[in-house]
Structures are given as C-alpha cells and as structure tokens.
Scaffold this motif. Structure first.
Motif, PDB file in Angstrom:
ATOM      1  N   VAL A  61     110.384  68.598  27.633  1.00 19.86           N
ATOM      2  CA  VAL A  61     109.295  69.063  28.492  1.00 19.86           C
ATOM      3  C   VAL A  61     109.008  70.516  28.152  1.00 19.86           C
ATOM      4  O   VAL A  61     109.895  71.362  28.232  1.00 19.86           O
ATOM      5  CB  VAL A  61     109.676  68.936  29.989  1.00 19.86           C
ATOM      6  CG1 VAL A  61     108.575  69.462  30.875  1.00 19.86           C
ATOM      7  CG2 VAL A  61     110.015  67.504  30.341  1.00 19.86           C
ATOM      8  N   MET A  63     107.893  73.605  29.302  1.00 19.52           N
ATOM      9  CA  MET A  63     107.642  74.310  30.558  1.00 19.52           C
ATOM     10  C   MET A  63     107.362  75.778  30.290  1.00 19.52           C
ATOM     11  O   MET A  63     107.869  76.353  29.329  1.00 19.52           O
ATOM     12  CB  MET A  63     108.857  74.201  31.478  1.00 19.52           C
ATOM     13  CG  MET A  63     109.133  72.816  31.972  1.00 19.52           C
ATOM     14  SD  MET A  63     110.482  72.784  33.166  1.00 19.52           S
ATOM     15  CE  MET A  63     111.846  73.300  32.147  1.00 19.52           C
ATOM     16  N   GLU A  67     107.874  78.241  35.384  1.00 19.26           N
ATOM     17  CA  GLU A  67     108.408  76.963  35.850  1.00 19.26           C
ATOM     18  C   GLU A  67     109.930  76.931  35.756  1.00 19.26           C
ATOM     19  O   GLU A  67     110.600  76.373  36.630  1.00 19.26           O
ATOM     20  CB  GLU A  67     107.792  75.813  35.062  1.00 19.26           C
ATOM     21  CG  GLU A  67     106.345  75.575  35.415  1.00 19.26           C
ATOM     22  CD  GLU A  67     105.648  74.584  34.511  1.00 19.26           C
ATOM     23  OE1 GLU A  67     104.720  73.924  34.989  1.00 19.26           O
ATOM     24  OE2 GLU A  67     106.038  74.479  33.332  1.00 19.26           O
ATOM     25  N   LYS A  68     110.469  77.550  34.731  1.00 20.43           N
ATOM     26  CA  LYS A  68     111.932  77.612  34.609  1.00 20.43           C
ATOM     27  C   LYS A  68     112.525  78.470  35.723  1.00 20.43           C
ATOM     28  O   LYS A  68     113.524  78.092  36.339  1.00 20.43           O
ATOM     29  CB  LYS A  68     112.320  78.167  33.239  1.00 20.43           C
ATOM     30  CG  LYS A  68     111.979  77.226  32.106  1.00 20.43           C
ATOM     31  CD  LYS A  68     112.276  77.840  30.761  1.00 20.43           C
ATOM     32  CE  LYS A  68     111.828  76.914  29.651  1.00 20.43           C
ATOM     33  NZ  LYS A  68     112.020  77.507  28.324  1.00 20.43           N
ATOM     34  N   SER A  70     111.096  79.080  38.571  1.00 18.13           N
ATOM     35  CA  SER A  70     110.808  78.477  39.872  1.00 18.13           C
ATOM     36  C   SER A  70     111.901  77.491  40.289  1.00 18.13           C
ATOM     37  O   SER A  70     112.117  77.281  41.480  1.00 18.13           O
ATOM     38  CB  SER A  70     109.441  77.799  39.870  1.00 18.13           C
ATOM     39  OG  SER A  70     109.454  76.631  39.098  1.00 18.13           O
ATOM     40  N   ALA A  78     110.815  72.585  43.181  1.00 13.35           N
ATOM     41  CA  ALA A  78     110.219  72.922  41.889  1.00 13.35           C
ATOM     42  C   ALA A  78     110.394  71.757  40.915  1.00 13.35           C
ATOM     43  O   ALA A  78     109.483  71.450  40.139  1.00 13.35           O
ATOM     44  CB  ALA A  78     110.856  74.183  41.320  1.00 13.35           C
ATOM     45  N   LEU A  79     111.544  71.113  40.962  1.00 16.05           N
ATOM     46  CA  LEU A  79     111.774  69.958  40.079  1.00 16.05           C
ATOM     47  C   LEU A  79     110.810  68.821  40.397  1.00 16.05           C
ATOM     48  O   LEU A  79     110.304  68.152  39.490  1.00 16.05           O
ATOM     49  CB  LEU A  79     113.221  69.481  40.188  1.00 16.05           C
ATOM     50  CG  LEU A  79     114.272  70.429  39.628  1.00 16.05           C
ATOM     51  CD1 LEU A  79     115.669  69.905  39.913  1.00 16.05           C
ATOM     52  CD2 LEU A  79     114.077  70.628  38.147  1.00 16.05           C
ATOM     53  N   ASP A  81     107.839  69.183  41.627  1.00 10.89           N
ATOM     54  CA  ASP A  81     106.542  69.627  41.142  1.00 10.89           C
ATOM     55  C   ASP A  81     106.441  69.466  39.625  1.00 10.89           C
ATOM     56  O   ASP A  81     105.414  69.018  39.105  1.00 10.89           O
ATOM     57  CB  ASP A  81     106.320  71.078  41.551  1.00 10.89           C
ATOM     58  CG  ASP A  81     104.869  71.474  41.595  1.00 10.89           C
ATOM     59  OD1 ASP A  81     104.015  70.579  41.710  1.00 10.89           O
ATOM     60  OD2 ASP A  81     104.589  72.685  41.528  1.00 10.89           O
ATOM     61  N   ILE A  82     107.496  69.825  38.915  1.00  6.86           N
ATOM     62  CA  ILE A  82     107.522  69.677  37.455  1.00  6.86           C
ATOM     63  C   ILE A  82     107.458  68.205  37.081  1.00  6.86           C
ATOM     64  O   ILE A  82     106.744  67.815  36.151  1.00  6.86           O
ATOM     65  CB  ILE A  82     108.769  70.362  36.862  1.00  6.86           C
ATOM     66  CG1 ILE A  82     108.642  71.876  37.018  1.00  6.86           C
ATOM     67  CG2 ILE A  82     108.987  69.974  35.407  1.00  6.86           C
ATOM     68  CD1 ILE A  82     109.911  72.645  36.751  1.00  6.86           C
ATOM     69  N   ARG A  83     108.177  67.376  37.820  1.00 10.06           N
ATOM     70  CA  ARG A  83     108.143  65.929  37.558  1.00 10.06           C
ATOM     71  C   ARG A  83     106.739  65.379  37.750  1.00 10.06           C
ATOM     72  O   ARG A  83     106.249  64.608  36.937  1.00 10.06           O
ATOM     73  CB  ARG A  83     109.107  65.203  38.506  1.00 10.06           C
ATOM     74  CG  ARG A  83     109.109  63.723  38.337  1.00 10.06           C
ATOM     75  CD  ARG A  83     110.111  63.082  39.305  1.00 10.06           C
ATOM     76  NE  ARG A  83     109.773  61.695  39.470  1.00 10.06           N
ATOM     77  CZ  ARG A  83     109.173  61.174  40.521  1.00 10.06           C
ATOM     78  NH1 ARG A  83     108.850  61.942  41.541  1.00 10.06           N
ATOM     79  NH2 ARG A  83     108.885  59.904  40.589  1.00 10.06           N
ATOM     80  N   LYS A  85     103.988  67.008  37.450  1.00 10.11           N
ATOM     81  CA  LYS A  85     103.086  67.576  36.444  1.00 10.11           C
ATOM     82  C   LYS A  85     103.291  66.978  35.061  1.00 10.11           C
ATOM     83  O   LYS A  85     102.330  66.706  34.352  1.00 10.11           O
ATOM     84  CB  LYS A  85     103.286  69.085  36.406  1.00 10.11           C
ATOM     85  CG  LYS A  85     102.340  69.821  35.503  1.00 10.11           C
ATOM     86  CD  LYS A  85     102.546  71.317  35.614  1.00 10.11           C
ATOM     87  CE  LYS A  85     101.621  72.065  34.688  1.00 10.11           C
ATOM     88  NZ  LYS A  85     101.857  73.515  34.764  1.00 10.11           N
ATOM     89  N   TYR A  86     104.530  66.768  34.649  1.00 11.59           N
ATOM     90  CA  TYR A  86     104.819  66.389  33.273  1.00 11.59           C
ATOM     91  C   TYR A  86     105.294  64.950  33.073  1.00 11.59           C
ATOM     92  O   TYR A  86     105.125  64.393  32.007  1.00 11.59           O
ATOM     93  CB  TYR A  86     105.901  67.308  32.674  1.00 11.59           C
ATOM     94  CG  TYR A  86     105.461  68.731  32.503  1.00 11.59           C
ATOM     95  CD1 TYR A  86     104.541  69.072  31.536  1.00 11.59           C
ATOM     96  CD2 TYR A  86     105.956  69.739  33.309  1.00 11.59           C
ATOM     97  CE1 TYR A  86     104.138  70.387  31.356  1.00 11.59           C
ATOM     98  CE2 TYR A  86     105.568  71.053  33.154  1.00 11.59           C
ATOM     99  CZ  TYR A  86     104.649  71.362  32.177  1.00 11.59           C
ATOM    100  OH  TYR A  86     104.247  72.652  32.008  1.00 11.59           O
TER     101      TYR A  86
END
Length: 88
Positions: A61, A63, A67-68, A70, A78-79, A81-83, A85-86
């Motif tokens: 991913v 990032m 993001e790292k 966050s 945050a995880l 949100d990243i999940r 998004k990606y």
C-alpha cells in the motif's frame, strides 16, 4: 461509515488533548499518575499497530507520510480509514 470514523477521530483528538494537558500542567492527586500511564499505554499500543501494519502492508500500500503518522495518532480508526481508501 466515513462519518463514524471522523467522529471517532475527533474523540481520540480530545483524549490526546487531555493527555497532553496533563503533561504540561499535571492534574491534582493520583489522576496525573493514571493519565501518565494511559499516555504511555496509548503510545505503545498505537506504535505497535503502526509497526505491524507497515510491516505487513508497507510494500503493498503506497501511503503518504501523514497516513503513516495518523496510525500513531488515531490507531485503529486511521487503519479503518486507510482500509476504506486503499483496500476496498
């Protein structure tokens, strides 16, 4: 789901503000000691989450730097949100 994640992040920001306020101006009594312990615990847990996630998905991913960081600040929210998004 996005609104709930934003509300959760706002709650975590409030928690961090209370913990930082305790460091700058300690609360009276044993509350200060309890908040010091909570601060350390929160930093360790979110740090572990960041290291585990970056170790498992860091090369898969792409990032941003924010993001790292966050993950360290917001943890599981945050995880999520990243999940969203990606990975979905």
């Amino acid at each position: 789901m996005k609104v709930l994640i934003l509300l959760a992040k706002a709650a975590i920001v409030f928690v961090w503000l209370v913990l930082i306020a305790n460091i700058v101006h300690p609360f009276p009594g044993v509350a200060a000691m309890a908040l010091y312990i909570m601060t350390g615990f929160l930093l360790v847990m979110h740090g572990l989450q960041m290291l585990i996630f970056l170790g498992a998905f860091g090369d898969k991913v792409a990032m941003s730097r924010w993001e790292k960081w966050s993950i360290l600040i917001f943890g599981i929210f945050a995880l999520l949100d990243i999940r969203r998004k990606y990975m979905v």
